[in-house]
Design an enzyme around this catalytic site. Sequence first.
Site, PDB file in Angstrom:
ATOM      1  N   GLU A   1      35.572  37.404  49.939  1.00  0.00           N
ATOM      2  CA  GLU A   1      34.367  37.619  50.750  1.00  0.00           C
ATOM      3  C   GLU A   1      33.466  38.710  50.155  1.00  0.00           C
ATOM      4  O   GLU A   1      32.950  39.568  50.872  1.00  0.00           O
ATOM      5  CB  GLU A   1      34.756  37.973  52.191  1.00  0.00           C
ATOM      6  CG  GLU A   1      34.893  36.768  53.094  1.00  0.00           C
ATOM      7  CD  GLU A   1      33.599  35.986  53.169  1.00  0.00           C
ATOM      8  OE1 GLU A   1      32.646  36.491  53.760  1.00  0.00           O
ATOM      9  OE2 GLU A   1      33.553  34.878  52.619  1.00  0.00           O
TER      10      GLU A   1
ATOM     11  N   GLN B   1      57.563  67.697  57.970  1.00  0.00           N
ATOM     12  CA  GLN B   1      56.118  67.847  58.162  1.00  0.00           C
ATOM     13  C   GLN B   1      55.326  67.028  57.130  1.00  0.00           C
ATOM     14  O   GLN B   1      54.256  66.490  57.441  1.00  0.00           O
ATOM     15  CB  GLN B   1      55.734  69.326  58.066  1.00  0.00           C
ATOM     16  CG  GLN B   1      54.375  69.592  58.683  1.00  0.00           C
ATOM     17  CD  GLN B   1      54.007  71.063  58.633  1.00  0.00           C
ATOM     18  OE1 GLN B   1      54.159  71.721  57.613  1.00  0.00           O
ATOM     19  NE2 GLN B   1      53.528  71.580  59.744  1.00  0.00           N
TER      20      GLN B   1
ATOM     21  N   GLU C   1      33.274  29.105  42.705  1.00  0.00           N
ATOM     22  CA  GLU C   1      33.659  28.161  41.648  1.00  0.00           C
ATOM     23  C   GLU C   1      34.341  28.950  40.541  1.00  0.00           C
ATOM     24  O   GLU C   1      34.275  30.192  40.532  1.00  0.00           O
ATOM     25  CB  GLU C   1      32.410  27.451  41.094  1.00  0.00           C
ATOM     26  CG  GLU C   1      31.707  26.629  42.156  1.00  0.00           C
ATOM     27  CD  GLU C   1      30.447  25.926  41.651  1.00  0.00           C
ATOM     28  OE1 GLU C   1      30.145  26.060  40.436  1.00  0.00           O
ATOM     29  OE2 GLU C   1      29.798  25.257  42.464  1.00  0.00           O
TER      30      GLU C   1
ATOM     31  N   GLY D   1      33.490  29.568  37.570  1.00  0.00           N
ATOM     32  CA  GLY D   1      32.573  30.464  36.847  1.00  0.00           C
ATOM     33  C   GLY D   1      31.607  31.194  37.746  1.00  0.00           C
ATOM     34  O   GLY D   1      30.726  31.910  37.269  1.00  0.00           O
TER      35      GLY D   1
ATOM     36  N   GLY E   1      60.434  54.344  51.042  1.00  0.00           N
ATOM     37  CA  GLY E   1      61.162  54.586  49.792  1.00  0.00           C
ATOM     38  C   GLY E   1      61.482  53.270  49.100  1.00  0.00           C
ATOM     39  O   GLY E   1      60.682  52.329  49.113  1.00  0.00           O
TER      40      GLY E   1
ATOM     41  N   GLY F   1      31.879  33.536  40.946  1.00  0.00           N
ATOM     42  CA  GLY F   1      32.586  34.281  41.993  1.00  0.00           C
ATOM     43  C   GLY F   1      31.631  35.268  42.621  1.00  0.00           C
ATOM     44  O   GLY F   1      30.880  34.929  43.543  1.00  0.00           O
TER      45      GLY F   1
ATOM     46  N   ARG G   1      65.353  56.399  60.099  1.00  0.00           N
ATOM     47  CA  ARG G   1      65.952  56.763  58.798  1.00  0.00           C
ATOM     48  C   ARG G   1      66.237  58.268  58.738  1.00  0.00           C
ATOM     49  O   ARG G   1      65.353  59.082  58.982  1.00  0.00           O
ATOM     50  CB  ARG G   1      64.979  56.366  57.685  1.00  0.00           C
ATOM     51  CG  ARG G   1      65.382  56.811  56.307  1.00  0.00           C
ATOM     52  CD  ARG G   1      66.437  55.941  55.728  1.00  0.00           C
ATOM     53  NE  ARG G   1      66.686  56.250  54.310  1.00  0.00           N
ATOM     54  CZ  ARG G   1      67.749  55.837  53.662  1.00  0.00           C
ATOM     55  NH1 ARG G   1      68.673  55.099  54.266  1.00  0.00           N
ATOM     56  NH2 ARG G   1      67.911  56.133  52.389  1.00  0.00           N
TER      57      ARG G   1
HETATM   58  C1  LIG Z   1      43.284  34.247  47.873  1.00  0.00           C
HETATM   59  C2  LIG Z   1      41.836  33.936  47.705  1.00  0.00           C
HETATM   60  C3  LIG Z   1      41.167  33.215  48.701  1.00  0.00           C
HETATM   61  C4  LIG Z   1      39.803  32.912  48.563  1.00  0.00           C
HETATM   62  N1  LIG Z   1      39.182  32.134  49.512  1.00  0.00           N
HETATM   63  C5  LIG Z   1      37.903  31.710  49.289  1.00  0.00           C
HETATM   64  C6  LIG Z   1      37.277  30.764  50.176  1.00  0.00           C
HETATM   65  O1  LIG Z   1      37.864  30.350  51.192  1.00  0.00           O
HETATM   66  N2  LIG Z   1      36.024  30.338  49.902  1.00  0.00           N
HETATM   67  C7  LIG Z   1      35.331  30.772  48.813  1.00  0.00           C
HETATM   68  O2  LIG Z   1      34.208  30.336  48.627  1.00  0.00           O
HETATM   69  N3  LIG Z   1      35.898  31.659  47.941  1.00  0.00           N
HETATM   70  C8  LIG Z   1      37.164  32.131  48.151  1.00  0.00           C
HETATM   71  N4  LIG Z   1      37.758  33.010  47.270  1.00  0.00           N
HETATM   72  C9  LIG Z   1      37.005  33.456  46.092  1.00  0.00           C
HETATM   73  C10 LIG Z   1      36.582  34.924  46.184  1.00  0.00           C
HETATM   74  O3  LIG Z   1      35.535  35.086  47.126  1.00  0.00           O
HETATM   75  C11 LIG Z   1      36.218  35.395  44.758  1.00  0.00           C
HETATM   76  O4  LIG Z   1      37.452  35.484  44.036  1.00  0.00           O
HETATM   77  C12 LIG Z   1      35.499  36.712  44.753  1.00  0.00           C
HETATM   78  O5  LIG Z   1      34.190  36.573  45.264  1.00  0.00           O
HETATM   79  C13 LIG Z   1      35.426  37.334  43.354  1.00  0.00           C
HETATM   80  O6  LIG Z   1      34.981  36.412  42.412  1.00  0.00           O
HETATM   81  P1  LIG Z   1      35.787  36.239  41.024  1.00  0.00           P
HETATM   82  O7  LIG Z   1      37.210  36.043  41.367  1.00  0.00           O
HETATM   83  O8  LIG Z   1      35.109  35.181  40.235  1.00  0.00           O
HETATM   84  O9  LIG Z   1      35.656  37.654  40.307  1.00  0.00           O
HETATM   85  P2  LIG Z   1      34.429  38.176  39.365  1.00  0.00           P
HETATM   86  O10 LIG Z   1      33.134  37.893  40.031  1.00  0.00           O
HETATM   87  O11 LIG Z   1      34.664  37.625  37.990  1.00  0.00           O
HETATM   88  O12 LIG Z   1      34.718  39.721  39.373  1.00  0.00           O
HETATM   89  C14 LIG Z   1      35.721  40.329  38.575  1.00  0.00           C
HETATM   90  C15 LIG Z   1      35.588  41.863  38.733  1.00  0.00           C
HETATM   91  O13 LIG Z   1      34.276  42.281  38.263  1.00  0.00           O
HETATM   92  C16 LIG Z   1      33.625  43.009  39.294  1.00  0.00           C
HETATM   93  N5  LIG Z   1      32.184  42.735  39.248  1.00  0.00           N
HETATM   94  C17 LIG Z   1      31.560  41.521  39.183  1.00  0.00           C
HETATM   95  N6  LIG Z   1      30.227  41.690  39.188  1.00  0.00           N
HETATM   96  C18 LIG Z   1      30.005  43.027  39.278  1.00  0.00           C
HETATM   97  C19 LIG Z   1      28.830  43.846  39.333  1.00  0.00           C
HETATM   98  N7  LIG Z   1      27.597  43.298  39.310  1.00  0.00           N
HETATM   99  N8  LIG Z   1      28.983  45.177  39.420  1.00  0.00           N
HETATM  100  C20 LIG Z   1      30.217  45.749  39.440  1.00  0.00           C
HETATM  101  N9  LIG Z   1      31.364  45.019  39.405  1.00  0.00           N
HETATM  102  C21 LIG Z   1      31.254  43.684  39.313  1.00  0.00           C
HETATM  103  C22 LIG Z   1      34.253  42.494  40.603  1.00  0.00           C
HETATM  104  O14 LIG Z   1      34.087  43.438  41.668  1.00  0.00           O
HETATM  105  C23 LIG Z   1      35.698  42.330  40.189  1.00  0.00           C
HETATM  106  O15 LIG Z   1      36.334  43.589  40.244  1.00  0.00           O
HETATM  107  C24 LIG Z   1      39.102  33.372  47.421  1.00  0.00           C
HETATM  108  C25 LIG Z   1      39.763  34.127  46.444  1.00  0.00           C
HETATM  109  C26 LIG Z   1      41.119  34.393  46.564  1.00  0.00           C
HETATM  110  C27 LIG Z   1      41.811  35.171  45.470  1.00  0.00           C
END
Ligand SMILES: Cc1cc2nc3c(=O)[nH]c(=O)nc-3n(C[C@H](O)[C@H](O)[C@H](O)COP(=O)(O)OP(=O)(O)OC[C@H]3O[C@@H](n4cnc5c(N)ncnc54)[C@H](O)[C@@H]3O)c2cc1C
Length: 356
Positions: free
Chosen positions: A337, A247, A131, A133, A313, A135, A236
Amino acid sequence: MSLDYPAFGLTPEHEALRESVRALADAKIAPHAAKADQAAEFPWESHDALVRAELQAVHIPEAYGGAGADAIATVIVVEEVARACASSSLIPAVNKLGTVPLLLAASEELKQRYLLPVARGEAMFSYALSEAGAGSDAAAMKARAVRDGDTFILNGTKRWITNAGISEYYTVMAVTDPAAGPAGISAFVVEKGDAGFSFGAPEHKLGIKGWITIAAQALGIAQGALDYAAGYVKERRQFGQALAEFQGVQFMLADMAMKVEAARQLTYAAAARSERAMQGEASADLTFMSSACKCFASDVAMEVTTDAVQLLGGYGYVSDYPVERMMRDAKITQIYEGTNQIQRMPVISGRFRTPC
Ligand SMILES: Cc1cc2nc3c(=O)[nH]c(=O)nc-3n(C[C@H](O)[C@H](O)[C@H](O)COP(=O)(O)OP(=O)(O)OC[C@H]3O[C@@H](n4cnc5c(N)ncnc54)[C@H](O)[C@@H]3O)c2cc1C
């Protein structure tokens, strides 16, 4: 001790599968990859080619009309399709992601109802966890499901859902017991036509528009970039000779090939464990292996595709050549994921956990 079995090797059936998927991907999927990327469109040509070859959801058991492919065969399909086009590899990958919860926990009635159309190629399955908020912290989701007689009423908004609007079916996660934390989240099948279900505008994504599956996708992207760069440097010429004769270039290619093969071995080893787990055999390190292969293969894909751009390049940087697309596609495998930071957390990887 004599080795009369293919230790650390694939079966002839797996090798034959790789050959046939590679031929199909080269002929029917690769030619459309740039167009699908530039237009940010769902790759229908690839979809139709995969369905004709019955490769859109090979993991579905024979009992539900599928090919009943094992986890390694499924990895090979995703890998070989991703070698040609990462977006297209999301067709078998997301069909698997969306249907595994059913295979693991749904009633026989639900399996019969939803797996058969996917196996026939008439419908696809998406997976809706994230969602706006929630992730990395997926358990912070706001979507709620409340029982209403024999049914549930779901309320909430999901974000980033791959193949949203294209898939007919959705495995949607929603909170059923707020007091129970992550254990209070349940999975529901939602149909595209269900009352009250709607789709927002597609996201403008940088590139492509279960962890082992993403590792397979990353692996395929890396192999595609390596193969392209290896071919390019033979053609190329600079300083009166082919780039491949320098190398410094050979060492880069050797490093790329080593990394790709290491990622492949880790991914296949994880897939073998997951196959055994699906058949009921306990595997103490499946969580670690799945997490490790997703993280490692996606980091390798990022490094190898970046090096492929370097080897071309300036030509590597423009969209007339496929490696910049592969580099963008590699990036998302480090994010979705479970980001690679999250995958590295000991609690996820199941190792180094201290007793409390
Ligand atoms: C192209 C695309 C396709 C997707 N498809 C799906 C789908 O089919 N189904 C689905 O459910 N979701 C899907 N997603 C969602 C995806 O799984 C989330 O974007 C992902 O889990 C990260 O969540 P967020 O974007 O909210 O990032 P955030 O959770 O806000 O993270 C932002 C950054 O903070 C870091 N971070 C967060 N918590 C911690 C912690 N505790 N320790 C260290 N670092 C941390 C993260 O590693 C990241 O670098 C998709 C996303 C994209 C971009």
